[in-house]
Design an enzyme around this catalytic site. Structure first.
Site, mmCIF file in Angstrom:
data_model
loop_
_atom_site.group_PDB
_atom_site.id
_atom_site.type_symbol
_atom_site.label_atom_id
_atom_site.label_comp_id
_atom_site.label_asym_id
_atom_site.label_seq_id
_atom_site.Cartn_x
_atom_site.Cartn_y
_atom_site.Cartn_z
ATOM 1 N N GLU A 86 -6.213 -19.874 -2.120
ATOM 2 C CA GLU A 86 -6.888 -20.317 -1.312
ATOM 3 C C GLU A 86 -7.809 -20.780 -0.448
ATOM 4 O O GLU A 86 -7.882 -21.237 0.660
ATOM 5 C CB GLU A 86 -7.388 -18.277 -1.612
ATOM 6 C CG GLU A 86 -6.451 -17.376 -2.371
ATOM 7 C CD GLU A 86 -7.046 -16.116 -2.531
ATOM 8 O OE1 GLU A 86 -7.488 -15.352 -1.922
ATOM 9 O OE2 GLU A 86 -7.889 -15.642 -3.697
ATOM 10 N N LYS A 140 -7.899 -8.213 -12.721
ATOM 11 C CA LYS A 140 -7.876 -9.262 -12.271
ATOM 12 C C LYS A 140 -7.244 -11.252 -13.097
ATOM 13 O O LYS A 140 -8.380 -11.390 -12.998
ATOM 14 C CB LYS A 140 -8.104 -9.084 -10.877
ATOM 15 C CG LYS A 140 -8.228 -8.158 -10.142
ATOM 16 C CD LYS A 140 -6.408 -7.819 -9.202
ATOM 17 C CE LYS A 140 -7.188 -8.516 -8.034
ATOM 18 N NZ LYS A 140 -7.566 -8.032 -6.775
ATOM 19 N N SER A 157 -12.210 -10.971 -11.316
ATOM 20 C CA SER A 157 -13.129 -9.992 -10.175
ATOM 21 C C SER A 157 -14.184 -9.100 -10.880
ATOM 22 O O SER A 157 -14.334 -9.054 -12.183
ATOM 23 C CB SER A 157 -11.704 -8.969 -9.883
ATOM 24 O OG SER A 157 -12.489 -7.582 -9.040
ATOM 25 N N HIS A 205 13.169 -17.082 5.885
ATOM 26 C CA HIS A 205 11.765 -15.750 6.486
ATOM 27 C C HIS A 205 11.394 -15.080 5.671
ATOM 28 O O HIS A 205 10.768 -13.682 5.436
ATOM 29 C CB HIS A 205 12.948 -14.959 7.579
ATOM 30 C CG HIS A 205 13.827 -15.379 8.424
ATOM 31 N ND1 HIS A 205 13.617 -15.794 9.771
ATOM 32 C CD2 HIS A 205 14.943 -15.975 7.778
ATOM 33 C CE1 HIS A 205 14.390 -16.168 9.627
ATOM 34 N NE2 HIS A 205 15.358 -16.493 8.903
#
Ligand code: ARG
Length: 465
Positions: free
Chosen positions: A291, A284, A278, A157
């Site tokens: 992704e 970043k 970024s 979980h």
């Protein structure tokens, strides 16, 4: 000229619209190598069976070789007016060698031709995918061996569950990928019947030798039923189904990389090569490649659905609907190839922060199950009761804002007086992981043994570290 009755809103004439919807050359030109290969096998067979003369066959074969060379050099001019790869090749052959070119299409049809070309293409793609997946497995096995004893929290979980080894986690993916490779290999096995010679749908009256063409093209045998052969796209569907499952696996690993490399987890760092910055936030380091691998699952599984719906309800045998089979396959297999290569690159470069993993494994009462097991094994308490007692001890640690191993013995004894100082041995996360030696368990000894077994297996596939 647009149609005067309904053409008001069309800029193009009906003929142009027809050409646009009908032509497949813009995408099926990808099959050029396989188309020529199949044509050469066909004409060789036509000569061997006396259907065309040896001289004509030689001329046709030479012409096909020249077309192949033109295509390899990128000099071939594909024409949309010629609809598809088959007619583009035949038309060029005619220009090169004259009317004798017309003999190539004896005893065949574009229907068996396209089925053959496409099977050859998919077969090659499966071989390439197998190698790519094996390379990713090797990257994961290498990581597993290096981190056989690196302790991290295992999750259920996405909540800390029990300490595990990072090597064991890596090997879980190696097993998934092994099943993916197995599924592709199964698809390749079923794909190994050659449709060539089924002609349009009914077979042919010419005395062809289908075993000869099947063998020349590396198939195990000819297909048994001509109607089935020209109308079957199971091989593409099955490959897309396998690709969908494989992509789903990659998406799970991708998601874990996204999590692990987030500052909140801090378990791993992607190399500069696989991170992006970024344009506004200088701090970043984004895991874009992971992704995108995660996202590509959508188009790959979508391709499977698309082709399944194209095939649904089609009466036998060939129907032009089936021309819509190629784009989903090309797109999905390209995406999968890129995804698996990117994943191998990311895994190969991933820097593991073993300290962060170890520390996280010591938090969130990850060794609570070990404590309950200790109560069962040393005090003979039934597991359900041990679970209850442990729950009280965890609640106490929580109220004191400390880990289980930082509780005082007297504090634990306030809950269960029979507990001795030996309990602390199992409250340590690496001891916990080490103790899970059951077959398939996370213990470092298991991980090392399994990783070595995998390295041997991958070496058999021609891979080495
Ligand atoms: N371009 C067609 C396809 O991809 C080739 C077969 C065409 N056959 C036909 N009878 N029109 O399916």
């Amino acid at each position: 000229m647009t149609n005067t009755m309904w053409g008001g809103r069309f800029a193009a004439s009906p003929a142009e619209i027809m050409e646009e919807i009908n032509a497949s050359i813009d995408f099926d030109k990808r099959l050029w190598r396989h188309d020529i290969l199949a044509s050469k096998a066909h004409v060789t067979m036509l000569a061997a069976t006396g259907i065309v003369t040896k001289k004509d066959a030689r001329e046709i074969s030479k012409g096909l070789d020249q077309i192949l060379a033109e295509m390899e050099a990128g000099k071939f001019k594909f024409s949309r007016a010629l609809e598809d790869i088959h007619l583009n090749v035949e038309s060029r052959l005619h220009k090169l060698i004259g009317p004798v070119a017309g003999k190539l299409h004896t005893a065949r049809s574009r229907n068996d031709q396209v089925a053959t070309d496409f099977k050859l293409y998919v077969r090659d793609e499966i071989a390439g995918l197998d190698a790519a997946f094996a390379a990713l497995q090797l990257a994961l096995v290498t990581m597993a061996l290096e981190h056989a004893a690196t302790v991290m929290p295992g999750f259920t979980h996405l909540q800390t569950a029990q300490p595990i080894t990072f090597g064991h986690h890596c090997l879980a993916y190696v097993e998934m990928l092994a099943r993916d490779r197995g599924r592709f290999a199964d698809a390749a096995k079923r794909l190994s019947e050659c449709p060539l010679g089924s002609a349009a749908l009914a077979g042919t009256s010419f005395p062809i030798d289908r075993n000869m063409t099947a063998k020349a093209l590396g198939f195990t045998k000819p297909t048994a039923n001509s109607l089935d052969a020209v109308s079957d796209r199971d091989f593409a569907l099955e490959t897309l189904a396998d690709a969908s499952i494989a992509a789903m696996h990659l998406s799970r690993l991708a998601e874990e990389i996204v999590l692990w490399t987030s500052p909140q987890f801090g378990f791993a760092r992607l190399s500069d090569g696989f991170s992006t910055g970024s344009s506004i936030m200088p701090q970043k380091r984004n895991p874009d490649a992971a992704e995108l691998v995660r996202a590509k699952t959508g188009r790959i599984a979508g391709a499977f659905q698309a082709l399944l719906m194209v095939m649904k309800g089609l009466p036998l045998a060939y129907a032009k609907d089936m021309q819509e089979d190629k784009e989903p396959v090309f797109d999905a297999l390209d995406a999968l190839k890129l995804g698996v290569a990117a994943m191998a690159g990311m895994v190969g470069d991933l820097e593991i922060n073993a300290d962060a993993m170890r520390q996280a494994a010591g938090r969130e009462y990850a060794t609570a199950t070990d404590l309950a097991d200790w109560l069962v094994q040393n005090l003979g308490i039934p597991f359900r009761e041990a679970h209850h007692i442990t729950g009280q001890i965890v609640a106490m640690a929580e109220s004191k804002d400390c880990d289980l191993k930082n509780l005082k013995l007297s504090e634990i004894q306030a809950v269960e007086p029979r507990v001795t100082k030996h309990v602390f041995a199992v409250l340590d996360p690496s001891q916990s992981a080490k103790s899970r030696k059951s077959q398939g368990g996370t213990a470092p000894t298991n991980v090392r043994r399994e990783a070595r077994r995998w390295i041997k297996r991958l070496e058999k596939d021609g891979l080495s570290r």
